[in-house]
Design a protein around this motif. Structure first.
Motif, PDB file in Angstrom:
ATOM      1  N   GLN A  65       0.826  -1.201   0.000  1.00 44.30           N
ATOM      2  CA  GLN A  65       0.000   0.000   0.000  1.00 44.30           C
ATOM      3  C   GLN A  65       0.864   1.256   0.000  1.00 44.30           C
ATOM      4  O   GLN A  65       0.565   2.237  -0.690  1.00 44.30           O
ATOM      5  CB  GLN A  65      -0.930   0.000   1.216  1.00 44.30           C
ATOM      6  N   ASP A  66       1.950   1.230   0.751  1.00 47.46           N
ATOM      7  CA  ASP A  66       2.844   2.388   0.822  1.00 47.46           C
ATOM      8  C   ASP A  66       3.507   2.675  -0.519  1.00 47.46           C
ATOM      9  O   ASP A  66       3.832   3.823  -0.829  1.00 47.46           O
ATOM     10  CB  ASP A  66       3.908   2.131   1.891  1.00 47.46           C
ATOM     11  N   SER A  67       3.681   1.625  -1.325  1.00 47.40           N
ATOM     12  CA  SER A  67       4.338   1.782  -2.620  1.00 47.40           C
ATOM     13  C   SER A  67       3.507   2.599  -3.605  1.00 47.40           C
ATOM     14  O   SER A  67       4.047   3.114  -4.588  1.00 47.40           O
ATOM     15  CB  SER A  67       4.649   0.412  -3.229  1.00 47.40           C
ATOM     16  N   ILE A  68       2.203   2.722  -3.372  1.00 46.78           N
ATOM     17  CA  ILE A  68       1.356   3.513  -4.267  1.00 46.78           C
ATOM     18  C   ILE A  68       1.817   4.976  -4.261  1.00 46.78           C
ATOM     19  O   ILE A  68       2.041   5.580  -5.311  1.00 46.78           O
ATOM     20  CB  ILE A  68      -0.129   3.406  -3.859  1.00 46.78           C
ATOM     21  N   ALA A  69       1.997   5.527  -3.072  1.00 43.90           N
ATOM     22  CA  ALA A  69       2.495   6.908  -2.960  1.00 43.90           C
ATOM     23  C   ALA A  69       3.930   7.005  -3.450  1.00 43.90           C
ATOM     24  O   ALA A  69       4.322   8.001  -4.077  1.00 43.90           O
ATOM     25  CB  ALA A  69       2.401   7.382  -1.508  1.00 43.90           C
ATOM     26  N   ASP A  70       4.729   5.972  -3.198  1.00 42.43           N
ATOM     27  CA  ASP A  70       6.128   5.975  -3.649  1.00 42.43           C
ATOM     28  C   ASP A  70       6.216   6.079  -5.170  1.00 42.43           C
ATOM     29  O   ASP A  70       7.039   6.833  -5.711  1.00 42.43           O
ATOM     30  CB  ASP A  70       6.836   4.699  -3.186  1.00 42.43           C
ATOM     31  N   PHE A  71       5.374   5.305  -5.866  1.00 45.56           N
ATOM     32  CA  PHE A  71       5.414   5.315  -7.328  1.00 45.56           C
ATOM     33  C   PHE A  71       4.868   6.631  -7.882  1.00 45.56           C
ATOM     34  O   PHE A  71       5.325   7.092  -8.934  1.00 45.56           O
ATOM     35  CB  PHE A  71       4.642   4.120  -7.894  1.00 45.56           C
ATOM     36  N   ALA A  72       3.901   7.215  -7.201  1.00 42.42           N
ATOM     37  CA  ALA A  72       3.408   8.524  -7.626  1.00 42.42           C
ATOM     38  C   ALA A  72       4.529   9.556  -7.518  1.00 42.42           C
ATOM     39  O   ALA A  72       4.739  10.375  -8.425  1.00 42.42           O
ATOM     40  CB  ALA A  72       2.214   8.939  -6.780  1.00 42.42           C
ATOM     41  N   GLN A  73       5.254   9.513  -6.420  1.00 46.25           N
ATOM     42  CA  GLN A  73       6.368  10.439  -6.223  1.00 46.25           C
ATOM     43  C   GLN A  73       7.468  10.207  -7.265  1.00 46.25           C
ATOM     44  O   GLN A  73       7.981  11.158  -7.868  1.00 46.25           O
ATOM     45  CB  GLN A  73       6.943  10.259  -4.822  1.00 46.25           C
ATOM     46  N   ALA A  74       7.803   8.948  -7.492  1.00 43.02           N
ATOM     47  CA  ALA A  74       8.849   8.623  -8.458  1.00 43.02           C
ATOM     48  C   ALA A  74       8.457   9.059  -9.870  1.00 43.02           C
ATOM     49  O   ALA A  74       9.294   9.549 -10.634  1.00 43.02           O
ATOM     50  CB  ALA A  74       9.138   7.120  -8.433  1.00 43.02           C
ATOM     51  N   SER A  75       7.185   8.906 -10.209  1.00 43.61           N
ATOM     52  CA  SER A  75       6.707   9.312 -11.537  1.00 43.61           C
ATOM     53  C   SER A  75       6.827  10.820 -11.720  1.00 43.61           C
ATOM     54  O   SER A  75       7.253  11.303 -12.776  1.00 43.61           O
ATOM     55  CB  SER A  75       5.251   8.876 -11.725  1.00 43.61           C
ATOM     56  N   ALA A  76       6.424  11.558 -10.687  1.00 46.48           N
ATOM     57  CA  ALA A  76       6.495  13.021 -10.766  1.00 46.48           C
ATOM     58  C   ALA A  76       7.942  13.486 -10.896  1.00 46.48           C
ATOM     59  O   ALA A  76       8.263  14.346 -11.721  1.00 46.48           O
ATOM     60  CB  ALA A  76       5.840  13.636  -9.534  1.00 46.48           C
ATOM     61  N   TYR A  77       8.826  12.929 -10.070  1.00 44.47           N
ATOM     62  CA  TYR A  77      10.236  13.284 -10.151  1.00 44.47           C
ATOM     63  C   TYR A  77      10.792  12.996 -11.546  1.00 44.47           C
ATOM     64  O   TYR A  77      11.546  13.787 -12.107  1.00 44.47           O
ATOM     65  CB  TYR A  77      11.039  12.484  -9.122  1.00 44.47           C
ATOM     66  N   TRP A  78      10.411  11.849 -12.096  1.00 42.74           N
ATOM     67  CA  TRP A  78      10.924  11.436 -13.397  1.00 42.74           C
ATOM     68  C   TRP A  78      10.514  12.419 -14.491  1.00 42.74           C
ATOM     69  O   TRP A  78      11.287  12.717 -15.391  1.00 42.74           O
ATOM     70  CB  TRP A  78      10.433  10.024 -13.714  1.00 42.74           C
ATOM     71  N   MET A  79       9.285  12.919 -14.399  1.00 39.85           N
ATOM     72  CA  MET A  79       8.814  13.886 -15.393  1.00 39.85           C
ATOM     73  C   MET A  79       9.622  15.174 -15.355  1.00 39.85           C
ATOM     74  O   MET A  79       9.827  15.821 -16.377  1.00 39.85           O
ATOM     75  CB  MET A  79       7.331  14.190 -15.179  1.00 39.85           C
ATOM     76  N   THR A  80      10.075  15.561 -14.165  1.00 37.72           N
ATOM     77  CA  THR A  80      10.802  16.823 -14.040  1.00 37.72           C
ATOM     78  C   THR A  80      12.224  16.735 -14.592  1.00 37.72           C
ATOM     79  O   THR A  80      12.873  17.764 -14.800  1.00 37.72           O
ATOM     80  CB  THR A  80      10.882  17.275 -12.565  1.00 37.72           C
ATOM     81  N   LEU A  81      12.708  15.529 -14.844  1.00 45.24           N
ATOM     82  CA  LEU A  81      14.094  15.359 -15.294  1.00 45.24           C
ATOM     83  C   LEU A  81      14.315  15.770 -16.739  1.00 45.24           C
ATOM     84  O   LEU A  81      15.418  16.163 -17.117  1.00 45.24           O
ATOM     85  CB  LEU A  81      14.525  13.895 -15.118  1.00 45.24           C
ATOM     86  N   ARG A  82      13.255  15.667 -17.540  1.00 39.18           N
ATOM     87  CA  ARG A  82      13.415  15.938 -18.969  1.00 39.18           C
ATOM     88  C   ARG A  82      12.120  16.551 -19.495  1.00 39.18           C
ATOM     89  O   ARG A  82      11.051  15.961 -19.345  1.00 39.18           O
ATOM     90  CB  ARG A  82      13.728  14.639 -19.713  1.00 39.18           C
ATOM     91  N   PRO A  83      12.170  17.711 -20.092  1.00 39.05           N
ATOM     92  CA  PRO A  83      10.944  18.364 -20.561  1.00 39.05           C
ATOM     93  C   PRO A  83      10.271  17.589 -21.701  1.00 39.05           C
ATOM     94  O   PRO A  83      10.925  16.859 -22.447  1.00 39.05           O
ATOM     95  CB  PRO A  83      11.431  19.737 -21.047  1.00 39.05           C
ATOM     96  N   CYS A  84       8.969  17.754 -21.787  1.00 41.54           N
ATOM     97  CA  CYS A  84       8.186  17.103 -22.840  1.00 41.54           C
ATOM     98  C   CYS A  84       8.205  18.003 -24.074  1.00 41.54           C
ATOM     99  O   CYS A  84       7.358  18.880 -24.240  1.00 41.54           O
ATOM    100  CB  CYS A  84       6.755  16.874 -22.347  1.00 41.54           C
ATOM    101  N   LYS A  85       9.172  17.785 -24.946  1.00 36.72           N
ATOM    102  CA  LYS A  85       9.309  18.621 -26.138  1.00 36.72           C
ATOM    103  C   LYS A  85       9.130  17.798 -27.401  1.00 36.72           C
ATOM    104  O   LYS A  85       9.713  16.728 -27.547  1.00 36.72           O
ATOM    105  CB  LYS A  85      10.693  19.285 -26.173  1.00 36.72           C
ATOM    106  N   ASN A  86       8.322  18.332 -28.295  1.00 41.13           N
ATOM    107  CA  ASN A  86       8.136  17.741 -29.628  1.00 41.13           C
ATOM    108  C   ASN A  86       7.687  16.283 -29.615  1.00 41.13           C
ATOM    109  O   ASN A  86       8.020  15.508 -30.509  1.00 41.13           O
ATOM    110  CB  ASN A  86       9.435  17.852 -30.444  1.00 41.13           C
ATOM    111  N   LEU A  87       6.927  15.913 -28.591  1.00 43.71           N
ATOM    112  CA  LEU A  87       6.397  14.551 -28.562  1.00 43.71           C
ATOM    113  C   LEU A  87       5.177  14.461 -29.470  1.00 43.71           C
ATOM    114  O   LEU A  87       4.321  15.363 -29.455  1.00 43.71           O
ATOM    115  CB  LEU A  87       5.995  14.145 -27.140  1.00 43.71           C
ATOM    116  N   PRO A  88       5.057  13.401 -30.251  1.00 46.76           N
ATOM    117  CA  PRO A  88       3.860  13.227 -31.078  1.00 46.76           C
ATOM    118  C   PRO A  88       2.605  13.194 -30.217  1.00 46.76           C
ATOM    119  O   PRO A  88       2.629  12.700 -29.087  1.00 46.76           O
ATOM    120  CB  PRO A  88       4.103  11.868 -31.752  1.00 46.76           C
TER     121      PRO A  88
END
Length: 229
Positions: free
Chosen positions: A94-117
């Motif tokens: 159950q605790d991993s649900i919040a962990d994966f949400a946090q990890a996903s958000a951090y991952w998005m901040t690492l590289r901008p979403c540019k020119n994606l189809p």
């Protein structure tokens, strides 16, 4: 039946069980914030993405504090009519649900979403929406089950409520299907995205899909813990 009801009330009365629903709710709130972060990511709104990431970080930290409180309460419990290992195994999932949400958000901040189809952006939004739905159905399961326990409903009614578990598992399967389809689209556009871009998007798919996976795992562990008690 009276003995069963008494034991159920003992379960709810014990300190580890009261905060479990609160802990689950923190995870779902983090996933809801992540859905907003995903919208911001796909729209190129870095400021909003950073804001939602900070909010997710706070929710994950709050979930961790509740988790530690639950763990600390177990040794001092007067009576805990479930297997302690089952409880800790369930709590970890159950605790991993919040962990994966946090990890996903951090991952998005690492590289901008540019020119994606657009079809890849749409794929991410659909994946995110289905992962969120999975977490919400899991949250419904936890809420309904603890409500039944607290009001002394019968063992049969508790088993009926546990029929929500297959719904969570079905949604987790749907997420797996969406993951595969999205990864295929990503590789089809490898020349446009580049090698580093492909690796980044693969990691994001894995982390968002992990939310549904952990929701299903937690639902399964919760079912086992209740039925084996």
């Amino acid at each position: 039946m009276k003995d069963y009801i008494r034991s159920v009330l003992d379960v709810v009365a014990e300190s580890p069980f009261v905060p479990l629903e609160m802990h689950a709710r923190k995870g779902v709130l983090a996933v809801e914030k992540l859905a907003e972060a995903m919208e911001a990511y796909c729209n190129g709104n870095q400021a909003l993405l950073d804001e939602r990431t900070e909010e997710i970080d706070i929710l994950e930290h709050e979930a961790d504090k509740i988790k530690q409180k639950i763990r600390a309460s177990i040794p001092s419990s007067v009576r805990l009519p479930v297997n302690k290992k089952d409880l800790l195994s369930f709590l970890k999932q159950q605790d991993s649900i919040a962990d994966f949400a946090q990890a996903s958000a951090y991952w998005m901040t690492l590289r901008p979403c540019k020119n994606l189809p657009d079809e890849i952006k749409e794929g991410f939004l659909e994946l995110m929406a289905t992962s969120l739905k999975t977490a919400r159905v899991y949250d419904k399961l936890v809420g309904e089950l603890y409500k039944l326990l607290a009001t002394s409903f019968s063992k049969e009614e508790i088993k009926e409520t546990l029929q929500i578990v297959p719904e969570v598992e079905k949604l987790e399967h749907d997420v797996d299907v969406l993951e595969t389809a999205l990864l295929k689209k990503i590789f089809e556009h490898e020349d446009e995205i580049g090698g580093a871009g492909v690796c980044h998007l693969m990691g994001l798919v894995e982390r968002i899909g992990g939310i549904a996976d952990k929701s299903a795992s937690a639902a399964d562990r919760l079912r086992s813990m209740i039925l084996r008690r």
